[in-house]
Design an enzyme around this catalytic site. Structure first.
Site, short mmCIF file in Angstrom:
data_model
loop_
_atom_site.label_atom_id
_atom_site.label_comp_id
_atom_site.label_asym_id
_atom_site.label_seq_id
_atom_site.Cartn_x
_atom_site.Cartn_y
_atom_site.Cartn_z
N ARG A 229 0.96 -0.96 0.25
CA ARG A 229 -0.03 0.25 -0.23
C ARG A 229 1.23 1.24 0.50
O ARG A 229 1.64 1.48 0.72
CB ARG A 229 -0.90 0.06 0.93
CG ARG A 229 -2.44 -0.63 1.23
CD ARG A 229 -2.41 -0.21 -0.11
NE ARG A 229 -4.44 -1.49 -0.46
CZ ARG A 229 -4.79 -1.99 -0.94
NH1 ARG A 229 -3.53 -2.01 -1.93
NH2 ARG A 229 -5.27 -2.33 -1.32
N GLU A 258 -2.80 7.61 -5.83
CA GLU A 258 -3.36 7.18 -6.60
C GLU A 258 -3.93 7.61 -8.37
O GLU A 258 -4.64 7.79 -8.06
CB GLU A 258 -3.20 5.30 -6.73
CG GLU A 258 -1.81 4.97 -5.86
CD GLU A 258 -2.22 3.12 -6.21
OE1 GLU A 258 -3.54 2.40 -6.14
OE2 GLU A 258 -1.55 2.59 -5.15
N HIS A 277 0.01 -0.23 -10.22
CA HIS A 277 -1.14 -1.14 -9.04
C HIS A 277 -1.10 -2.38 -9.62
O HIS A 277 -2.83 -2.42 -10.03
CB HIS A 277 -2.15 -0.30 -8.56
CG HIS A 277 -2.45 -0.70 -7.48
ND1 HIS A 277 -2.94 -0.28 -6.59
CD2 HIS A 277 -2.61 -2.15 -6.82
CE1 HIS A 277 -3.26 -0.85 -5.30
NE2 HIS A 277 -3.29 -2.04 -5.58
#
Ligand SMILES: NC(=O)c1ccc[n+]([C@@H]2O[C@H](COP(=O)([O-])OP(=O)(O)OC[C@H]3O[C@@H](n4cnc5c(N)ncnc54)[C@H](O)[C@@H]3O)[C@@H](O)[C@H]2O)c1
Ligand SMILES: O=C(O)CC[C@@H](O)C(=O)O
Length: 526
Positions: A229, A258, A277
């Protein structure tokens, strides 16, 4: 018909159990696309893009379950969902292998400059000297967080001849030994690791775990990886160490925000390699997580046990089968207690004895508390929000396991305590007879808690039972069953009566005017 909304492009192939169910209508799209119908949905399935905020939950008054097709639930306001009684489930292990492999790929790419070599060659250069790498063999990998992904990664690292040092406050020595890794303190990991990779959730404790101070302790030339994370490694803190050459390289799959801005300072460093990601982005993982959450939502809508609730104690199907009979009993006990003890309560103590001590009883206690509170409050209360509602109302509750079975194979004893009075109840489940209440406020009794009940406290005098029968007869009320209990002859006594239909509202007052009757309470809806 139950309405379900599926967002964030969750893989449709995995959703077949929901799509094939004729009693369920599945809409696929975004919250915005279905904004005029949000109030109809009972279930919402998301990946990480949809932010399930308190505001979104308010727009969905019928929502009962949010399912996250993945591990992290940081896009869901858990507190708000719990307060509302909305269950949050995830798919905890469907993407473990994919994320592990991605982390491993990032590590190998990082130490061998693969992305840099690729783009340099594609831009027409042949720079062999600039991209001399480092072997993994014999190096020490420091893993922070030895959960599902940390564990899988350690196996792969050992297979590559790496030493593995692990920091996880919840890792037992026994497990570390079995996994052939060294369990160390965080500072020691910083001292010895050639490569550090983080695999914890993002919490108050893990935010900025690798920061300016802790990075200063690491070996010169250290490689850092974050495929967990954004924020576990403080992005700003990396810059001076990249500038000075202290850090050999950084691999990031996740970011504090993000997507990161296109002029994000870290994106300018050649030693920093990145992916958008992609940890869980494989065909296999996406199918797994979609199928896992589809099953969970379907089970939930069909009143079957769910296994991966974040805001409920988890239990396996086998455990659920064992707990099922006591589930109904605790619901009934909570309701009876709430109705018999009308005054304010500040403490609820639940004790489990006999076979029950082998089970995880936390869900039973939550169920009992939900039922207890439901009879008193005008809001949605269920196992999910019962703890927070009890806290808000100043009610402390706790459970213990005891050896006092009083001759039963299983026994649940509950005492509710107020400022001035207390009330207690004992119940058991007997396979042949179902659930039974065996003691009520210290009086031995034996009745099946079902239907409309009347609880009467009285003095043990001749004629009281007859007078109760007479009053009820005059009101044309037919008694289905009657149980009496007393502690001593001529002392305090109780009656528990059951009826086939609802009783008139004023019947308590009429009965309380009968000589030697002390207190009468109607108990409905059991
Ligand atoms: N990049 C991706 O696409 C992707 C995919 C899946 C999971 N993830 C993320 O990866 C992380 C790990 O996932 P997992 O499935 O292995 O989770 P997990 O719950 O199985 O493991 C987390 C581990 O972290 C440990 N931990 C908690 N606090 C800690 C602390 N302060 N210090 C050290 N250890 C601590 C826990 O004891 C646990 O063993 C999560 O953040 C998850 O959201 C990312
Ligand atoms: O949905 C995704 O791809 C992200 C998944 C990942 O971050 C997770 O926490 O499971």
């Amino acid at each position: 018909m139950a309405y379900v909304l599926v967002t964030d492009g969750i893989k449709e192939d995995g959703l077949q159990p929901l799509l094939n169910e004729s009693t369920i209508q599945c809409d696929i799209g975004s919250l915005n696309e279905f904004s005029d119908r949000l109030d109809q949905y009972e279930a919402l399935l998301v990946r990480s893009a949809t932010k399930v905020t308190a505001e979104v939950l308010n727009q969905m008054p019928n929502l009962k379950i949010v399912a996250r097709a993945g591990v992290g639930v940081d896009n869901i306001d858990l507190d708000a969902a719990t307060k509302r009684g909305v269950i949050v489930v995830n798919a905890p292990d469907g993407n473990t292998i994919s994320t592990t492999e991605h982390t491993f790929a990032m590590m190998a790419s990082l130490v061998r400059n693969i992305p840099q070599g690729t783009s340099s060659l594609k831009s027409g250069k042949w720079m062999r000297k600039d991209y001399v790498g480092t072997e993994l063999y014999g190096k020490t990998l420091g893993i922070v967080g030895m959960g599902r992904i940390g564990t899988e990664l350690s196996r792969r690292a050992r297979a590559f001849g790496m030493n593995v040092a692990v920091f996880d406050p919840f890792l037992t020595n026994d497990r570390a030994q079995k996994l052939d890794v060294e369990s160390v303190e965080f500072d020691h990991l910083l001292d010895v690791a050639d490569i550090i990779t983080v695999h914890t959730p993002l919490t108050d404790k893990t935010r900025g775990l690798l920061n300016e101070e802790t990075i200063a302790r690491t070996k010169k030339g250290v490689f850092l990886i974050n495929c967990a994370r954004g924020g576990i490694i403080d992005e700003k803190a990396l810059i001076p160490y990249l500038e000075s050459g202290h850090i050999g390289g950084v691999a990031l799959d996740v970011f504090e925000s993000e997507p990161p801005e296109h002029n994000h300072p870290l994106l300018g460093y050649d030693q920093v390699i990145v992916t958008p990601h992609l940890g869980a982005s494989t065909k296999e993982a996406q199918l797994n997580v979609a199928a896992q959450v589809a099953d969970e939502v379907l089970y939930f809508l069909q009143d079957k046990p769910i296994r991966n609730a974040i805001n409920l104690p988890g239990f396996s199907k086998e455990e659920y089968e064992k707990i099922k009979p006591y589930y109904e009993l605790t619901r009934k006990m909570g309701s009876i207690l709430s109705q018999c003890m009308k005054s304010a309560v500040n403490l609820v103590e639940v004790s489990y004895a006999g076979k029950l001590t082998e089970l995880d009883t936390a869900i039973l206690t939550r169920n009992l508390m939900a039922s207890f509170l439901k009879s008193r409050l005008d809001t949605t209360v269920n196992e999910v929000n019962a703890p927070s509602i009890a806290r808000e109302r100043g009610i402390t509750y706790g459970e213990k396991h005891s050896s006092e079975t009083h001759g039963y194979s299983n026994l649940i004893s509950v005492t509710v305590q107020g400022d001035k009075e207390a009330f207690s109840l004992q119940g058991t489940y007997i396979k042949e007879y179902g659930d039974r209440i065996t003691q009520l406020n210290g009086f031995d009794i034996d009745f099946h808690p079902q239907g409309h009940l009347l609880y009467i406290q009285h003095n043990d005098r001749p004629g009281v039972i007859g007078n109760v029968g007479k009053v009820l007869g005059e009101h044309e009320i037919n008694i289905a069953t009657m149980q009496v209990g007393r502690k001593t002859a001529g002392g305090e006594a109780i009656m528990m009566l059951s009826f086939d239909s609802e009783l008139p509202k004023n019947i308590e007052e009429t009965l309380e005017s009968v000589q030697d009757i002390v207190k009468v309470e109607q108990i409905g809806g059991v």
